[in-house]
Design an enzyme around this catalytic site. Sequence first.
Site, PDB file in Angstrom:
ATOM      1  CB  SER A   1     -12.729   8.605  -3.354  1.00 50.06           C
ATOM      2  OG  SER A   1     -12.803   7.207  -3.560  1.00 50.06           O
ATOM      3  CG  ASN A   2     -13.602   4.783   0.144  1.00 52.02           C
ATOM      4  OD1 ASN A   2     -12.875   3.871  -0.220  1.00 52.02           O
ATOM      5  ND2 ASN A   2     -14.854   4.914  -0.289  1.00 52.02           N
ATOM      6  NE  ARG A   3      -6.264   4.921   4.180  1.00 52.22           N
ATOM      7  CZ  ARG A   3      -6.280   4.239   5.320  1.00 52.22           C
ATOM      8  NH1 ARG A   3      -7.063   4.624   6.299  1.00 52.22           N
ATOM      9  NH2 ARG A   3      -5.507   3.188   5.476  1.00 52.22           N
ATOM     10  CB  SER A   4     -11.662   0.921  -0.917  1.00 49.79           C
ATOM     11  OG  SER A   4     -11.699  -0.332  -1.553  1.00 49.79           O
TER      12      SER A   4
ATOM     13  CB  ALA B   1     -15.158   1.508   0.729  1.00 49.87           C
TER      14      ALA B   1
END
Length: 402
Positions: free
Chosen positions: A208-211, A275
Amino acid sequence: MGELRDRRILLGVSASIAAFKAVSLASELVKQEAIVDVIMTPNAARFVTPLSFEAIVHRPVILDLFAAADPTAHVSLGADADAYIVAPATADCIAGLALGLADDAVRTVALATRAPLLIAPAMETRMYEHPATRAHLATLRARGALILEPGTGRLASGRIGQGRMAEPSEILAALIRLLGRTRDLAGRCIVVTAGGTQEPIDPVRHISNRSSGKMGYAIAEAARDRGARVILISAPTAIAPPDGVELRRVTTALDMKTAVEEAVIGADALIMAAAVADYRVAAPAEQKIKRTGEEFVLRLVPNPDIIAGIRQPSLIKVGFAAETHDLVANARKKLEAKGLDFIVANDVSAPDSGFGSDTNRVTIIDRQGLEALPLLSKREVADRILDRIASLLRSRPADRPG
Ligand code: PMT
């Protein structure tokens, strides 16, 4: 007809030499036919007399709540107001507003109202740049206040620096913009995506990502408050579901694609703040992958570009560009490649901007040019995006009831 006809505007004045500019601001507000109530701190009255304001607004100035004819004036003023402008706002006044102090009339009224707050700081550069002042302004921004950045020039001390209160014309323009937003999206349907998609590796792990979802949720709430029907397609976040918004939860980019394709049918605009993972694991394991101590290679395959794939001629398409370098050039490429009406470029390497923060510094780019916005709360960024969408939509009639 004045642009502020019968709007009830509160003007809080704190103790700065810039208080004389607040007299001009009061005059501009009255020219626009607003009903203006002025609230002053006792020390502000050392710079400009209440009489100067009373002669312009033709209403009594509130200086001391205990001396006011109505001891609950702060409550009634606050309840009826369309907006509260604090100009000039000194460092001390800003600190009290951030902390919720009610030790003078200006701050007491700020606590008693739910009207939008516009703050025009005025002070010496060192005071403005002090970490305490920065932190208080950040708190107020995060709470939704609009901070009108002071200009740079000659200050009361004779030094040159940032700290001059915004000009009355700028404050007036910001106020008119803010009040003009009321329900201007009624009858429209806006689809918003938020959060970071999760691509499974096995039943317990994902990419995943930091959104955090804050940007997308702020857009959804702002669009709702402006009267739109809002469909919020959200990847997993820790944010409480907003009232009055149709929330559709998704996990992966492929889920989001299906949800977006379904939601945009008949919608007026799609804003992709999510994101989205560009790649997914080719073959997620059905059982938890065990540690072997050996090197482990994951094979990734590209995810489809969701927004590029939406081709609905009447739909306004807005994308975000999360960039760490060459912000404008990279965002322009995405604007073209994805066939967007405009793109919101954010520099995600800055600590107060992009992922997870309550503020964002963005540049809005379309085929006509670009607009670099100052550091704003995500809610204000959301409203700036919606201002553009509302203006694009004004040339197209709404074809469905709200
Ligand atoms: O959620 P927050 O913590 O508040 O942070 C906000 C944010 C930084 C996530 C947000 O402001 C932001 O920049 N969102 C877009 C992030 C991103 O994926 O950017 P991108 O440059 O990779 O993608 C460009 C655009 O294409 C985006 O609108 C994206 O949603 C869309 N996209 C990307 C990949 C893909 N497969 N399909 C898409 O539709």
